[in-house]
Design a protein around this motif. Structure first.
Motif: not given
Length: 414
Positions: A214-237
């Motif tokens: 029912q809600k996969g589209r926006w859930l997948y988007a939130i999962f991807a954005v949240g994971g990417l935020c952490m990748l950027v933090i730890f990758g750039t640091l």
């Protein structure tokens, strides 16, 4: 916010603070650990990787158990396990001659504990408050505590290791004991709604599948954005930490203070956003989009400049964008799922964030071998893709017009 629950929230916020310290505190002292143990760079990096890898696997199980039993029933033993893992690593480093393997096992045990601690915080905040504006504000405080742990980690880790190199390990059980006592005595578990027995595991899985259908589209988007935020933090640091030592010969506590600058901006941004978003779902979506767009633009410009001061300033703007997005993501996913499945869905979201933590440094390392500019351009492209996903996949309805409340009214764009 409900005044009688402020101590509950403070106690809950101690969990992400301590879980972040338990992992990130080691990053600035990895070179010292490598030297003392006489191991390779790959071996010492496993002290970070094994923590995240174990947590990624076990987080969904912890989420399911917290839905079936209670949040505190999962959190308290998890904090205890995390503390024991830190104690094992610290004692092995202190007392044993060839201690690397035992330290690694202790770190794996910490990862087991981490799986049942921070990921359960999000649904617990959702359970604790009745008003959606209070939930959003509470999640902002949780993200601020999480980010403050990242700000404090490089400074505290460097300071403790200056006294003795294995002291960061031994500090972990002390921190966990404090958090465990706070949660045990100050957090009042909300009563379960209804008297129905817990659903069977097969019924539970069917319910989760239905949610994603029912809600996969926006859930997948939130999962991807949240994971990417952490990748950027730890990758750039990871890049900035390496550049400060290799190019500018800044190490120890001064290096930790420089690393803390973009994280401090992230922390302030998280707190302000959590206070501002209230229960306005459209506002959450557009702040998320604006934050990730700011992140993508800042990282892109980092690849075009060569001044350390400009890179740090741009990374501070990137931190502002991440800090704006994270509380919105937390609120959307927490308020958008029924309480019976909230722990499991938010734990999958936390797994994605842990994947970002684990993937950031090695991805940055590989791309840096090509070119630092290439690293920033690739990460910026990923951020742009995430901004597009947030723009088109997250589509909150006007709840007031529909006469309904909550993100349960959010539908995927078809």
């Amino acid at each position: 916010m409900e005044n009688d629950k402020k101590w509950d929230l403070i106690s809950i916020a101690s969990i992400p603070l301590i879980m972040t310290l338990g992992n990130s505190m080691l990053i600035p002292v990895l070179p010292a650990i490598r030297s003392k143990l006489g191991v390779s760079s790959l071996q010492v990096s496993l002290l970070i990787t094994v923590y995240s890898a174990v947590a990624i696997v076990l987080i969904p199980l912890a989420g399911y158990l917290s839905d079936r039993w209670s949040r505190k029933t999962v959190i308290i033993p998890s904090l205890l396990i995390t503390g024991i893992g830190g104690l094992i690593s610290g004692l092995a480093a202190w007392k044993m001659t060839d201690s690397y393997t035992v330290i690694l096992l202790g770190r794996a045990l910490q990862g087991i504990g981490a799986a049942g601690a921070f990921p359960i915080v999000l649904p617990l905040v959702g359970d604790l408050f009745k008003q959606e504006s209070d939930v959003s504000s509470g999640l902002g405080v949780v993200e601020t505590a999480n980010t403050f742990g990242k700000v404090l980690s490089p400074i505290l880790g460097s300071a403790l290791a200056f006294i003795v190199w294995y002291l960061p390990f031994l500090a972990i059980p002390v921190f966990c004991a404090v958090s465990m006592l706070l949660v045990l005595f100050l957090v009042k578990t909300p009563p379960k709604e209804g008297d129905a027995p817990p659903a069977s595991f097969s019924s539970f899985l069917a319910g989760v599948r239905s949610i994603f259908k029912q809600k996969g589209r926006w859930l997948y988007a939130i999962f991807a954005v949240g994971g990417l935020c952490m990748l950027v933090i730890f990758g750039t640091l990871f890049y900035l930490s390496d550049a400060l030592e290799e190019q500018f010969h800044i190490d120890g506590i001064p290096k930790g203070c420089v690393l803390a600058i973009p994280l401090a901006v992230l922390c302030i941004s998280s707190y302000a956003t959590g206070k501002a978003i209230g229960k306005n779902k459209k506002r959450m979506k557009w702040i998320t989009f604006a934050g990730i767009t700011l992140l993508a633009s800042s990282i892109l410009l980092c690849g075009m400049v060569h001044s350390l001061y400009l890179v740090i300033a741009l990374m501070a703007f990137a931190g502002m964008g991440i800090g704006a997005a994270l509380p919105c993501l937390d609120a959307m996913i927490t308020e958008g799922i029924e309480k019976q499945q909230r722990g499991t869905i938010t734990s999958i979201y936390s797994s994605m964030r842990f994947i970002g933590v684990a993937a950031g440094p090695p991805l940055a390392s590989v791309l840096m071998k090509m070119s630092v500019s290439v690293m920033f351009y690739v990460i910026s492209a990923l951020c742009m893709a995430a901004a597009i996903a947030a723009l088109f996949a997250i589509r909150p309805k006007n709840a007031e017009a529909a006469g309904l409340t909550g993100l349960r009214n959010m539908e995927p764009r078809t």
